[in-house]
Design a protein around this motif. Structure first.
Motif, PDB file in Angstrom:
ATOM      1  N   ARG A 107      -3.036   1.700   8.026  1.00 27.57           N
ATOM      2  CA  ARG A 107      -2.616   3.043   7.461  1.00 27.57           C
ATOM      3  C   ARG A 107      -3.707   3.692   6.626  1.00 27.57           C
ATOM      4  NH1 ARG A 107       0.610   5.380  10.894  1.00 27.57           N
ATOM      5  NH2 ARG A 107       1.319   6.706   9.298  1.00 27.57           N
ATOM      6  N   ASP A 108      -4.331   2.786   6.040  1.00 29.55           N
ATOM      7  CA  ASP A 108      -5.474   3.273   5.190  1.00 29.55           C
ATOM      8  C   ASP A 108      -6.523   2.444   5.022  1.00 29.55           C
ATOM      9  OD1 ASP A 108      -6.897   4.421   2.922  1.00 29.55           O
ATOM     10  OD2 ASP A 108      -5.504   3.705   1.405  1.00 29.55           O
ATOM     11  N   ILE A 109      -7.809   2.782   5.556  1.00 26.09           N
ATOM     12  CA  ILE A 109      -9.007   1.713   5.748  1.00 26.09           C
ATOM     13  C   ILE A 109      -9.254   1.725   4.107  1.00 26.09           C
ATOM     14  CG2 ILE A 109     -10.718   3.823   5.658  1.00 26.09           C
ATOM     15  CD1 ILE A 109     -10.507   0.388   7.993  1.00 26.09           C
ATOM     16  N   GLU A 110      -9.045   2.340   3.387  1.00 27.16           N
ATOM     17  CA  GLU A 110      -9.417   1.924   1.807  1.00 27.16           C
ATOM     18  C   GLU A 110      -8.484   0.963   1.196  1.00 27.16           C
ATOM     19  OE1 GLU A 110     -11.887   2.978   0.609  1.00 27.16           O
ATOM     20  OE2 GLU A 110     -12.787   4.643   1.753  1.00 27.16           O
ATOM     21  N   MET A 111      -7.249   0.819   1.894  1.00 28.82           N
ATOM     22  CA  MET A 111      -6.374  -0.099   1.348  1.00 28.82           C
ATOM     23  C   MET A 111      -5.981   0.156  -0.194  1.00 28.82           C
ATOM     24  SD  MET A 111      -7.289  -3.917   3.172  1.00 28.82           S
ATOM     25  CE  MET A 111      -9.019  -3.686   2.634  1.00 28.82           C
ATOM     26  N   GLN A 162       0.767  -1.192  -0.039  1.00 29.49           N
ATOM     27  CA  GLN A 162       0.142   0.116   0.035  1.00 29.49           C
ATOM     28  C   GLN A 162       0.934   1.307   0.280  1.00 29.49           C
ATOM     29  OE1 GLN A 162      -0.818  -2.439   2.923  1.00 29.49           O
ATOM     30  NE2 GLN A 162      -2.284  -3.448   1.385  1.00 29.49           N
ATOM     31  N   ARG A 163       2.171   1.194   0.615  1.00 28.85           N
ATOM     32  CA  ARG A 163       2.804   2.390   1.012  1.00 28.85           C
ATOM     33  C   ARG A 163       4.069   2.542   0.055  1.00 28.85           C
ATOM     34  NH1 ARG A 163       0.686   6.037   4.392  1.00 28.85           N
ATOM     35  NH2 ARG A 163       2.618   5.697   5.526  1.00 28.85           N
ATOM     36  N   MET A 164       4.751   1.600  -0.737  1.00 27.65           N
ATOM     37  CA  MET A 164       5.770   1.911  -1.120  1.00 27.65           C
ATOM     38  C   MET A 164       5.898   1.904  -2.928  1.00 27.65           C
ATOM     39  SD  MET A 164       8.941   0.058   0.849  1.00 27.65           S
ATOM     40  CE  MET A 164       9.193   0.440   2.653  1.00 27.65           C
ATOM     41  N   LYS A 165       6.385   3.053  -3.687  1.00 28.87           N
ATOM     42  CA  LYS A 165       6.201   2.942  -5.040  1.00 28.87           C
ATOM     43  C   LYS A 165       7.231   1.749  -5.392  1.00 28.87           C
ATOM     44  CE  LYS A 165       6.297   6.669  -7.712  1.00 28.87           C
ATOM     45  NZ  LYS A 165       7.696   6.326  -7.990  1.00 28.87           N
ATOM     46  N   TRP A 166       7.264   1.436  -6.766  1.00 28.81           N
ATOM     47  CA  TRP A 166       7.983   0.352  -7.209  1.00 28.81           C
ATOM     48  C   TRP A 166       9.520   0.802  -7.114  1.00 28.81           C
ATOM     49  CZ3 TRP A 166      11.623   1.529 -10.978  1.00 28.81           C
ATOM     50  CH2 TRP A 166      11.497   2.608 -12.055  1.00 28.81           C
ATOM     51  N   CYS A 199       5.222   0.357   8.732  1.00 24.71           N
ATOM     52  CA  CYS A 199       4.219   1.153   8.552  1.00 24.71           C
ATOM     53  C   CYS A 199       4.577   2.246   7.268  1.00 24.71           C
ATOM     54  CB  CYS A 199       3.358   1.916   9.589  1.00 24.71           C
ATOM     55  SG  CYS A 199       4.638   3.034  10.656  1.00 24.71           S
ATOM     56  N   SER A 200       5.850   2.130   6.852  1.00 25.48           N
ATOM     57  CA  SER A 200       6.236   2.840   5.807  1.00 25.48           C
ATOM     58  C   SER A 200       6.078   4.571   5.969  1.00 25.48           C
ATOM     59  CB  SER A 200       5.660   2.503   4.437  1.00 25.48           C
ATOM     60  OG  SER A 200       5.706   1.023   4.277  1.00 25.48           O
ATOM     61  N   ILE A 201       6.539   4.843   6.967  1.00 24.46           N
ATOM     62  CA  ILE A 201       6.383   6.381   7.488  1.00 24.46           C
ATOM     63  C   ILE A 201       7.116   7.101   6.333  1.00 24.46           C
ATOM     64  CG2 ILE A 201       7.166   8.074   9.094  1.00 24.46           C
ATOM     65  CD1 ILE A 201       4.590   6.464  10.078  1.00 24.46           C
ATOM     66  N   TRP A 228      -5.064  -8.922   7.274  1.00 21.83           N
ATOM     67  CA  TRP A 228      -4.805  -8.344   8.682  1.00 21.83           C
ATOM     68  C   TRP A 228      -5.963  -8.571   9.539  1.00 21.83           C
ATOM     69  CZ3 TRP A 228      -0.119  -8.036  10.243  1.00 21.83           C
ATOM     70  CH2 TRP A 228      -0.016  -7.182  11.494  1.00 21.83           C
ATOM     71  N   GLY A 229      -5.624  -8.812  10.987  1.00 21.60           N
ATOM     72  CA  GLY A 229      -6.619  -9.459  11.560  1.00 21.60           C
ATOM     73  C   GLY A 229      -7.561  -8.233  12.148  1.00 21.60           C
ATOM     74  N   GLN A 230      -7.434  -7.053  11.711  1.00 23.05           N
ATOM     75  CA  GLN A 230      -8.495  -5.856  11.961  1.00 23.05           C
ATOM     76  C   GLN A 230      -9.724  -6.091  10.872  1.00 23.05           C
ATOM     77  OE1 GLN A 230      -6.895  -1.807  12.265  1.00 23.05           O
ATOM     78  NE2 GLN A 230      -8.577  -1.248  10.714  1.00 23.05           N
TER      79      GLN A 230
END
Length: 487
Positions: A64-68, A33-37, A312-314, A113-115
């Motif tokens: 980090r993003d509920i929309e994933m 979800q968080r890192m470009k190629w 979480c790729s801050i 993920w468990g959530q």
């Protein structure tokens, strides 16, 4: 890549020819979800350089993003429906998994993920449950079939949640997903509680959370041996200061039904030591090393590293009092860089084949501080003893139980720089010959105190240094290591 299997004694992973596999993982939960190629490529090159062999990644992670959404904004699920996965999202996950294989990484993949199962996050917010008993099987079948030919993937259900969460039993959901995975990967209708040789082809574990109320943190905390799909055990020793992961590992290592066990989520580097993180201290590299060497010498088959900003790729704009570095800055933190020395030790000593040997050390009483706890292990041939001293000091080892004579050869290995030293602090390429008095060895580390940890290696015979310097990725040979994208 070759498909991993479990050793004949049930303790660790091997390649098909029986060679032990070195499991040194990094926690990259949110990468899809968080890192470009180009960032993914840079990340993998850095982690390969540092000696990592496994990446722990989540296919669907809402933390980090509920929309994933992936970095191009593609949502993981069309209409937020588990049964309508977005092909454009998953094609990027395909690319990440293929890139991992290209760099030689195995991947521990969590389908969800468990959530998404419990509908509850750690901040107290509640959501509509995305994964249910009604759709878990079909999704498991779909993702299992999608990746059935990727030999470098191992599977993990759960995702930072116990299967019984806030009094609700979600085990039927996870069982359905396990059965779905089995159908998608093997084509067979397997049942969660029926032994079948086909289950042995699936490497599946369960990622629990660390329950503050009970201290439970193992795959097997709320499961039994009737669960035929569980093949290895994951611990989450957690991010507090109190957990003694050597005791957690021992509990699972001593089970009657033997399975490989490892600490799959220990204290992350630069993670707050308490929650909520008000006026908290942060874990440094010493904590990273302690959890690693303690667990390995207690019987773990490998180890997983993590960093507060990396999992979480801050990004730059997201830095705060808890996540003080970007994921990019955090890649080179001290604890991460020191993992290559752990990898070298695991590789050259084949430490995953050793057995715990606390009986070689003096018995500790309850008054011993945790940072003075020594952990000992012994190799299969009884020719090499390893002792981890988290604060250095004197090591007393009863070598009679390992069949040693009146002489032993010792090495002091520094897990901070990967070098060997004599007892008086001089760098060395040679073992020290020691007299063993009444069967007991007394050895003094080069230095002692807080953050001055050492590994004592004791051998029956003299020889070359037991751990050699390694280069796992050479940027000059492979092409200049660089980060293309700047946040």
């Amino acid at each position: 890549m070759e498909k991993l299997q479990i050793s004949k004694n049930g303790r660790y992973f091997t390649y098909p020819d029986g060679t032990p596999f070195v499991w040194l993982a990094d926690t990259a939960w949110t990468m899809p979800q968080r890192m470009k190629w180009d960032d993914v490529t840079y990340f993998m090159e850095e982690r390969k350089r540092q000696g990592f062999t496994v990446l722990q990644i989540v296919a669907l992670d809402p933390e980090r993003d509920i929309e994933m959404r992936n970095p191009t904004g593609e949502k993981a699920l069309l209409d937020d429906d588990l049964l309508t996965p977005n092909e454009r999202y998953f094609s990027y996950l395909d690319w990440i998994l293929d890139k991992a294989a290209e760099y030689g990484f195995y991947v521990l993949l969590l389908p969800v993920w468990g959530q998404l199962v419990v509908g509850h996050d750690w901040g107290g917010k509640t959501y509509e449950k995305t994964v249910t008993e009604a759709n878990a099987y079909q999704y498991g079948k779909w993702i299992g079939e999608r990746y059935k030919n990727k030999n470098h993937i191992l599977w993990c259900l759960g995702g930072d949640r116990q299967p019984i969460h806030l009094g609700v039993d979600y085990r039927p959901v996870w069982r359905k997903m396990a059965e779905g995975l089995a159908k998608g990967i093997t084509g067979k209708d397997l049942h969660y509680n029926r032994k079948d040789p086909a289950w042995e082809k699936l490497m599946i574990t369960y990622h629990a959370c660390h329950e503050r109320e009970t201290g439970e943190c193992s795959t097997m905390s709320y499961w039994t041996d009737e669960e035929a799909w569980i093949r290895f055990i994951m611990l989450q020793s957690g991010h507090g200061l109190e957990p003694k992961n050597y005791e957690l590992v021992k509990k699972e290592y001593d089970r009657e039904h033997v399975m490989p066990v490892w600490d799959g989520e220990p204290a992350y580097e630069m993670m707050p030591t308490s929650w909520p993180p008000v006026n908290a201290s942060f874990h440094g590299s010493w904590m990273v090393r302690k959890r690693a060497y303690w667990s390995l010498f207690a019987g773990s088959f490998g180890h997983t590293y993590g960093h507060c900003s990396v999992w979480c790729s801050i990004a730059e704009k997201e830095k705060n009092a808890m996540s003080r570095l970007t994921w990019y800055e955090a890649l080179k933190c001290e604890g991460a860089e020191q993992m290559k020395y752990l990898r070298a030790l695991m590789e050259d000593l084949r430490i995953m084949t050793y057995r715990p040997a606390q009986d070689l050390l003096p018995e500790e009483n309850d008054s011993v501080e945790m940072d003075q706890h020594r952990q000992c292990c012994l190799n299969e041939a009884d020719k090499t003893v390893c002792v981890y001293l988290p604060s250095g000091g004197t090591a007393e080892v009863d070598l009679r139980k390992a069949g040693y004579g009146d002489v032993a050869y010792i090495w002091w290995y520094d897990p901070r720089d990967g070098k060997f030293y004599t007892s008086d602090g001089k760098e060395t390429e040679n073992a020290q010959k020691m007299i063993v008095s009444d069967g007991k060895l007394q050895a003094e580390s080069p230095e002692a105190g807080k953050e001055k940890d050492w590994v004592l290696i004791v051998k029956k015979e003299d020889g070359e240094k037991p751990i050699c310097d390694k280069v796992y990725f050479d940027a000059e040979k492979e092409g200049q290591l660089k980060k293309v994208f700047v946040w």
